[in-house]
Design a protein around this motif. Structure first.
Motif, PDB file in Angstrom:
ATOM      1  N   VAL A 100     -11.629 -16.148 -17.418  1.00  0.00           N
ATOM      2  CA  VAL A 100     -12.458 -16.230 -18.622  1.00  0.00           C
ATOM      3  C   VAL A 100     -13.846 -15.653 -18.362  1.00  0.00           C
ATOM      4  CG1 VAL A 100     -13.541 -17.790 -20.274  1.00  0.00           C
ATOM      5  CG2 VAL A 100     -11.189 -18.198 -19.514  1.00  0.00           C
ATOM      6  N   ALA A 101     -14.434 -16.011 -17.232  1.00  0.00           N
ATOM      7  CA  ALA A 101     -15.790 -15.555 -16.916  1.00  0.00           C
ATOM      8  C   ALA A 101     -15.852 -14.038 -16.809  1.00  0.00           C
ATOM      9  CB  ALA A 101     -16.257 -16.203 -15.611  1.00  0.00           C
ATOM     10  N   VAL A 102     -14.893 -13.442 -16.120  1.00  0.00           N
ATOM     11  CA  VAL A 102     -14.911 -11.992 -15.938  1.00  0.00           C
ATOM     12  C   VAL A 102     -14.639 -11.270 -17.253  1.00  0.00           C
ATOM     13  CG1 VAL A 102     -13.720 -10.078 -14.800  1.00  0.00           C
ATOM     14  CG2 VAL A 102     -14.332 -12.105 -13.498  1.00  0.00           C
ATOM     15  N   GLY A 103     -13.745 -11.829 -18.081  1.00  0.00           N
ATOM     16  CA  GLY A 103     -13.466 -11.207 -19.369  1.00  0.00           C
ATOM     17  C   GLY A 103     -14.699 -11.157 -20.256  1.00  0.00           C
ATOM     18  N   ILE A 104     -15.436 -12.256 -20.313  1.00  0.00           N
ATOM     19  CA  ILE A 104     -16.660 -12.298 -21.122  1.00  0.00           C
ATOM     20  C   ILE A 104     -17.698 -11.348 -20.552  1.00  0.00           C
ATOM     21  CG2 ILE A 104     -18.570 -13.765 -21.856  1.00  0.00           C
ATOM     22  CD1 ILE A 104     -16.619 -16.114 -21.908  1.00  0.00           C
ATOM     23  N   LEU A 105     -17.847 -11.359 -19.232  1.00  0.00           N
ATOM     24  CA  LEU A 105     -18.839 -10.495 -18.595  1.00  0.00           C
ATOM     25  C   LEU A 105     -18.510  -9.025 -18.821  1.00  0.00           C
ATOM     26  CD1 LEU A 105     -21.347 -10.319 -16.810  1.00  0.00           C
ATOM     27  CD2 LEU A 105     -19.841 -10.381 -14.802  1.00  0.00           C
ATOM     28  N   GLY A 106     -17.209  -8.690 -18.773  1.00  0.00           N
ATOM     29  CA  GLY A 106     -16.806  -7.300 -18.986  1.00  0.00           C
ATOM     30  C   GLY A 106     -17.196  -6.801 -20.364  1.00  0.00           C
ATOM     31  N   ASP A 107     -17.042  -7.644 -21.400  1.00  0.00           N
ATOM     32  CA  ASP A 107     -17.450  -7.255 -22.746  1.00  0.00           C
ATOM     33  C   ASP A 107     -18.967  -7.167 -22.866  1.00  0.00           C
ATOM     34  OD1 ASP A 107     -14.919  -6.982 -23.680  1.00  0.00           O
ATOM     35  OD2 ASP A 107     -14.851  -8.890 -24.763  1.00  0.00           O
ATOM     36  N   ARG A 108     -19.668  -8.054 -22.177  1.00  0.00           N
ATOM     37  CA  ARG A 108     -21.131  -8.071 -22.265  1.00  0.00           C
ATOM     38  C   ARG A 108     -21.736  -6.800 -21.663  1.00  0.00           C
ATOM     39  NH1 ARG A 108     -23.178 -13.415 -22.721  1.00  0.00           N
ATOM     40  NH2 ARG A 108     -21.980 -14.379 -24.417  1.00  0.00           N
ATOM     41  N   ILE A 109     -21.229  -6.383 -20.496  1.00  0.00           N
ATOM     42  CA  ILE A 109     -21.814  -5.213 -19.835  1.00  0.00           C
ATOM     43  C   ILE A 109     -21.159  -3.914 -20.289  1.00  0.00           C
ATOM     44  CG2 ILE A 109     -22.427  -6.583 -17.823  1.00  0.00           C
ATOM     45  CD1 ILE A 109     -20.142  -5.351 -16.324  1.00  0.00           C
ATOM     46  N   GLY A 110     -20.070  -4.044 -21.068  1.00  0.00           N
ATOM     47  CA  GLY A 110     -19.453  -2.867 -21.664  1.00  0.00           C
ATOM     48  C   GLY A 110     -18.677  -1.986 -20.709  1.00  0.00           C
ATOM     49  N   THR A 111     -18.138  -2.523 -19.647  1.00  0.00           N
ATOM     50  CA  THR A 111     -17.347  -1.720 -18.716  1.00  0.00           C
ATOM     51  C   THR A 111     -16.137  -2.503 -18.247  1.00  0.00           C
ATOM     52  OG1 THR A 111     -17.355  -0.516 -16.609  1.00  0.00           O
ATOM     53  CG2 THR A 111     -18.690  -2.502 -16.728  1.00  0.00           C
ATOM     54  N   ARG A 112     -15.031  -1.798 -18.015  1.00  0.00           N
ATOM     55  CA  ARG A 112     -13.826  -2.416 -17.468  1.00  0.00           C
ATOM     56  C   ARG A 112     -13.673  -2.072 -15.990  1.00  0.00           C
ATOM     57  NH1 ARG A 112     -14.569  -4.849 -21.142  1.00  0.00           N
ATOM     58  NH2 ARG A 112     -13.591  -4.832 -23.191  1.00  0.00           N
ATOM     59  N   TYR A 113     -14.157  -0.906 -15.613  1.00  0.00           N
ATOM     60  CA  TYR A 113     -13.912  -0.411 -14.263  1.00  0.00           C
ATOM     61  C   TYR A 113     -14.478  -1.331 -13.193  1.00  0.00           C
ATOM     62  CZ  TYR A 113     -14.424   2.409 -10.049  1.00  0.00           C
ATOM     63  OH  TYR A 113     -14.400   2.841  -8.753  1.00  0.00           O
ATOM     64  N   TYR A 114     -15.749  -1.683 -13.318  1.00  0.00           N
ATOM     65  CA  TYR A 114     -16.389  -2.469 -12.269  1.00  0.00           C
ATOM     66  C   TYR A 114     -15.803  -3.873 -12.173  1.00  0.00           C
ATOM     67  CZ  TYR A 114     -19.698   1.351 -12.005  1.00  0.00           C
ATOM     68  OH  TYR A 114     -20.249   2.598 -11.852  1.00  0.00           O
ATOM     69  N   MET A 115     -15.358  -4.421 -13.312  1.00  0.00           N
ATOM     70  CA  MET A 115     -14.717  -5.727 -13.275  1.00  0.00           C
ATOM     71  C   MET A 115     -13.375  -5.651 -12.537  1.00  0.00           C
ATOM     72  SD  MET A 115     -16.687  -7.971 -14.729  1.00  0.00           S
ATOM     73  CE  MET A 115     -17.917  -7.079 -13.768  1.00  0.00           C
ATOM     74  N   SER A 116     -12.585  -4.617 -12.857  1.00  0.00           N
ATOM     75  CA  SER A 116     -11.290  -4.446 -12.185  1.00  0.00           C
ATOM     76  C   SER A 116     -11.494  -4.190 -10.702  1.00  0.00           C
ATOM     77  CB  SER A 116     -10.525  -3.283 -12.822  1.00  0.00           C
ATOM     78  OG  SER A 116     -10.258  -3.524 -14.186  1.00  0.00           O
ATOM     79  N   LEU A 117     -12.483  -3.360 -10.388  1.00  0.00           N
ATOM     80  CA  LEU A 117     -12.766  -3.037  -8.988  1.00  0.00           C
ATOM     81  C   LEU A 117     -13.164  -4.289  -8.220  1.00  0.00           C
ATOM     82  CD1 LEU A 117     -12.955  -0.474  -7.171  1.00  0.00           C
ATOM     83  CD2 LEU A 117     -15.413  -0.516  -7.606  1.00  0.00           C
ATOM     84  N   PHE A 118     -13.991  -5.109  -8.829  1.00  0.00           N
ATOM     85  CA  PHE A 118     -14.443  -6.333  -8.179  1.00  0.00           C
ATOM     86  C   PHE A 118     -13.280  -7.280  -7.901  1.00  0.00           C
ATOM     87  CE2 PHE A 118     -15.610 -10.815  -8.882  1.00  0.00           C
ATOM     88  CZ  PHE A 118     -16.435 -11.020  -7.780  1.00  0.00           C
ATOM     89  N   LEU A 119     -12.392  -7.446  -8.889  1.00  0.00           N
ATOM     90  CA  LEU A 119     -11.294  -8.390  -8.732  1.00  0.00           C
ATOM     91  C   LEU A 119     -10.258  -7.908  -7.722  1.00  0.00           C
ATOM     92  CD1 LEU A 119     -10.942  -9.478 -12.432  1.00  0.00           C
ATOM     93  CD2 LEU A 119     -11.679 -10.894 -10.525  1.00  0.00           C
ATOM     94  N   PHE A 120      -9.954  -6.614  -7.741  1.00  0.00           N
ATOM     95  CA  PHE A 120      -9.031  -6.078  -6.745  1.00  0.00           C
ATOM     96  C   PHE A 120      -9.620  -6.229  -5.344  1.00  0.00           C
ATOM     97  CE2 PHE A 120      -6.799  -3.391 -10.053  1.00  0.00           C
ATOM     98  CZ  PHE A 120      -5.576  -4.008  -9.884  1.00  0.00           C
ATOM     99  N   ALA A 121     -10.923  -5.943  -5.213  1.00  0.00           N
ATOM    100  CA  ALA A 121     -11.572  -6.044  -3.908  1.00  0.00           C
ATOM    101  C   ALA A 121     -11.586  -7.491  -3.417  1.00  0.00           C
ATOM    102  CB  ALA A 121     -12.999  -5.500  -3.985  1.00  0.00           C
TER     103      ALA A 121
END
Length: 501
Positions: free
Chosen positions: A333-354
């Motif tokens: 939930v936290a990452v999904g909300i943050l992804g919409d707030r900052i307007g990017t999907r790439y960095y969220m996906s990169l962070f979670l995979f890492a």
């Protein structure tokens, strides 16, 4: 019916400026209140459905700890158990693209509810197996009946919300998967207390009761699930028009009722994004299924064979699955909300995979049972769904990407062998390789979309629009009587569409 006639139908309710239902005045509609109401009607019930979906496919891991493979007429070997887990994924993955096309052609309330009802019945049947053949049969049927639920829900959500809202909406619904993992362990412990009731073992009641709950929810879903904005009963006429115009502004014209055409399916098949997205889902779903199917067993063996040799029972092992899943729910939930707030999907996906990669590296290197399990990932669905325009193309793309990701569950359902316990080094290593594939693919997607946006900014994708003077326009990009027709026909290939990064 010809393609030209279909275009006339899809444009019949728009004026020359492309405004949907120009005769309807929506100035009095309060957008915030309307979207909150849509949230309450759409997201909670979808979260419940996926909660049941994920719990029903994964509860076999909990039941196994209570003797499912041994307390039957014909005991099941470890190899046979792994094969039974594997056969589920083939129909589940292969039927997903077709299921999404059917979803668009039928009502979501009819198609999704029917799927739920059927897999609920199959889940009840799990409680009456007596042999390896019976287990294989019900797992295949479960794969058939559950196919299309997850990509169908993702596509359905994408038909209600703008691309910038997709991350948080899908995160809320997807968090129910991690929550179901925690609840499944707790529920299995409680249901197992019915051991002997009706002459049935406790593990059988786990399947029977959870399946019956699914059947009841399925029957309610026929009335609870709304269809699309253009025919939602809980919206007034003004509100329906407002929602569709809102999506039109986000270049999601298909919300107003896109007609089925074979070309939309081929657009998805030929699109490079579809194939890269399949790699992203491969990197996500492989670890996800390994985690959900084997977490109870891994925890049980991991702690039982530790230096302290505490000897945890199956009940305690099931209870110990709750904290990792609960943490995964909060993170999703936290990452999904943050992804919409900052307007990017790439960095969220990169962070979670890492983060997941770091967790599995530790699991491979460490022999301490006190280490946490970090393999919890956020689905890349929001990014993929937000970067494909056109209802049918979007549904096929999601179906192919998620289907390919899910078929890799057939691989990871075999990597945690009993001979490798308690540390399961090979299994953790294979999961780490899947995460590496995900990391590579999200990077390729980011670079590719950035370059494509740049080409469109330079005018290299401009279509020829009759009556419009544009020196960058070229007939190779298509020729149309007006911009509205170009947008409808080309979807996300339209020169004015920009991809979310």
């Amino acid at each position: 019916m010809s393609d030209q006639k279909l275009d006339e139908i899809s444009l019949s309710e728009r004026n020359v400026d492309g405004l949907y239902r120009p005769d309807v005045n929506t100035d009095s509609v309060n957008e915030k209140k309307l979207m909150r109401r849509i949230d309450l009607h759409v997201i909670p019930w979808l979260a419940l459905l996926y909660f049941l979906n994920f719990m029903d496919r994964g509860n076999i891991g909990n039941a196994k700890l209570y003797g499912m493979t041994t307390n039957i007429n014909h005991p099941i070997s470890d190899t046979q158990y792994l094969i039974a887990l594997t056969v589920y994924f083939f129909p589940y993955a292969l039927l997903e693209p077709a299921s999404n096309v059917i979803l668009r052609r039928l009502k979501p309330s009819l198609w999704l509810s029917s799927l739920i009802f059927c897999w609920g019945v199959v889940m009840v049947c799990h409680g009456f197996i007596q042999s390896y053949g019976g287990l294989v049969a019900v797992r295949v049927l479960l794969g058939v009946t559950e196919a299309g639920m997850y990509p169908g829900i993702v596509f359905y959500i994408s038909s209600w919300y703008k691309r910038s809202e997709m991350g948080s909406k899908i995160a809320f619904f997807f968090s129910s998967a991690t929550l179901s993992g925690a609840f499944s362990g707790l529920l299995s412990v409680a249901i197992h207390n019915m051991d002997g009731v009706g002459g049935l073992a406790g593990w059988r009641w786990i399947f029977i009761l959870e399946g019956l709950v699914t059947v009841v929810v399925a029957l309610l879903s026929f009335w609870v699930i709304q269809d699309y904005p253009e025919n939602a009963k809980f919206l007034s006429e003004k509100e329906r028009v407002f929602v569709i115009r809102r999506l039109e502004d986000d270049v999601r014209l298909s919300a107003a009722g896109e007609q089925y055409r074979k070309k939309y399916v081929w657009q998805s098949v030929k699109d490079w994004k579809t194939w890269v997205a399949m790699g992203i889902y491969m990197g996500f779903d492989g670890p996800l299924y390994a985690f959900s199917l084997f977490l109870p067993t891994i925890i049980n063996k991991y702690i039982f064979h530790s230096e302290s040799n505490i000897g945890f029972t199956a009940t305690k092992a099931n209870l110990l699955t709750i904290p990792p899943y609960a943490w995964g729910c909060v993170t999703t939930v936290a990452v999904g909300i943050l992804g919409d707030r900052i307007g990017t999907r790439y960095y969220m996906s990169l962070f979670l995979f890492a983060t997941g990669a770091a967790g599995y590296i530790i699991l491979i290197a460490s022999r301490s049972p006190g280490l946490s399990y970090f393999a919890v990932f956020l689905a890349a669905s929001a990014w993929v769904a937000g970067n494909v325009e056109g209802a049918y193309k979007r549904s096929v793309t999601l179906g192919m990407a998620i289907g390919w990701g899910n078929i890799n569950g057939a691989v990871t359902s075999n990597i945690y062998r009993s001979t490798d316990s308690p540390w399961y080094t090979m299994g953790h290593g294979i999961v780490l390789a899947y995460i590496g594939i995900g990391l590579i693919c999200v990077t390729i997607m980011r670079v590719g979309l950035h370059r494509e946006n740049a080409r469109r900014d330079r005018g290299e994708r401009d279509e020829v629009i009759d009556g419009v003077d544009n020196e960058n326009a070229h007939v190779r990009n298509g020729q149309y009587p007006d911009i509205e027709t170009a947008r409808l026909d080309k979807g996300d290939d339209w020169s004015g569409f920009r991809y979310s990064l």
